[in-house]
Design a protein around this motif. Structure first.
Motif, short mmCIF file in Angstrom:
data_model
loop_
_atom_site.label_atom_id
_atom_site.label_comp_id
_atom_site.label_asym_id
_atom_site.label_seq_id
_atom_site.Cartn_x
_atom_site.Cartn_y
_atom_site.Cartn_z
N UNK A 133 41.63 5.42 -25.75
CA UNK A 133 41.00 6.34 -24.79
C UNK A 133 40.01 7.37 -25.45
N UNK A 134 38.82 7.66 -25.13
CA UNK A 134 37.99 8.54 -25.57
C UNK A 134 37.01 9.21 -24.45
N UNK A 135 36.67 10.51 -24.65
CA UNK A 135 35.81 11.04 -23.82
C UNK A 135 34.40 10.51 -24.15
N UNK A 136 33.66 10.60 -23.09
CA UNK A 136 32.03 10.17 -23.14
C UNK A 136 31.58 11.11 -24.64
N UNK A 137 30.80 10.48 -25.18
CA UNK A 137 30.12 10.97 -26.44
C UNK A 137 31.12 10.88 -27.84
N UNK A 138 32.30 9.99 -27.60
CA UNK A 138 33.24 10.18 -28.84
C UNK A 138 32.89 8.68 -29.27
N UNK A 139 33.78 8.38 -30.46
CA UNK A 139 33.46 7.15 -31.30
C UNK A 139 34.76 6.54 -31.36
N UNK A 140 34.64 5.25 -31.74
CA UNK A 140 35.85 4.31 -32.16
C UNK A 140 35.21 3.33 -32.99
N UNK A 141 36.36 2.78 -33.98
CA UNK A 141 35.99 1.78 -35.03
C UNK A 141 36.96 0.78 -34.64
N UNK A 142 36.56 -0.26 -34.15
CA UNK A 142 37.28 -1.59 -33.72
C UNK A 142 37.35 -2.64 -35.09
N UNK A 143 38.55 -3.08 -35.19
CA UNK A 143 38.55 -4.05 -36.38
C UNK A 143 39.17 -5.42 -35.58
N UNK A 144 38.87 -6.38 -36.42
CA UNK A 144 39.08 -7.99 -36.25
C UNK A 144 39.55 -8.55 -37.49
#
Length: 122
Positions: A11-22
């Protein structure tokens, strides 16, 4: 046994970043194309980005071009999706898929992960 396992959602606020991995195992590791799709509340799957195993040629959906980067580490059998400047409409379950054809058509993909939830709040 072929398997794809995603991680990195949250969960992040608008404007934030995430890095997904698979991470891929079994025959999924040898597929030519790895893609990311996102699934909305009506279970529709929308193409996000994909990358080829050889040459690392990447393709992005218009909605995320400029805000996302897909990459892969063949030695680690892992594909990544960096999401920046997130918007509330980016909320969904992000699924990793692997297949033989360089396409955004969901039907062309042989292997799918269970997904990781991304929630973006205002």
């Amino acid at each position: 046994q072929a398997q794809l396992v995603e991680s990195g959602g949250g969960a992040v606020q608008a404007g934030g970043s995430l890095r997904l991995s698979c991470v891929a195992s079994g025959r999924a590791r040898d597929m030519y194309v790895w893609s990311w799709f996102r699934q909305g509340p009506r279970n529709e799957r929308e193409f996000v980005a994909r990358i080829t195993r050889i040459g690392s040629r990447s393709t992005y959906a218009d909605a995320l071009e400029g805000r996302s980067t897909v990459s892969r580490d063949n030695a680690k059998n892992t594909v990544y999706l960096q999401l920046n400047s997130l918007k509330s409409e980016d909320t969904g379950i992000y699924l990793c898929a692997a297949g033989l054809h360089d396409t955004s058509n969901t039907g062309a993909y042989t292997y799918w992960g269970q997904g990781t939830q991304v929630t973006v709040s205002q």
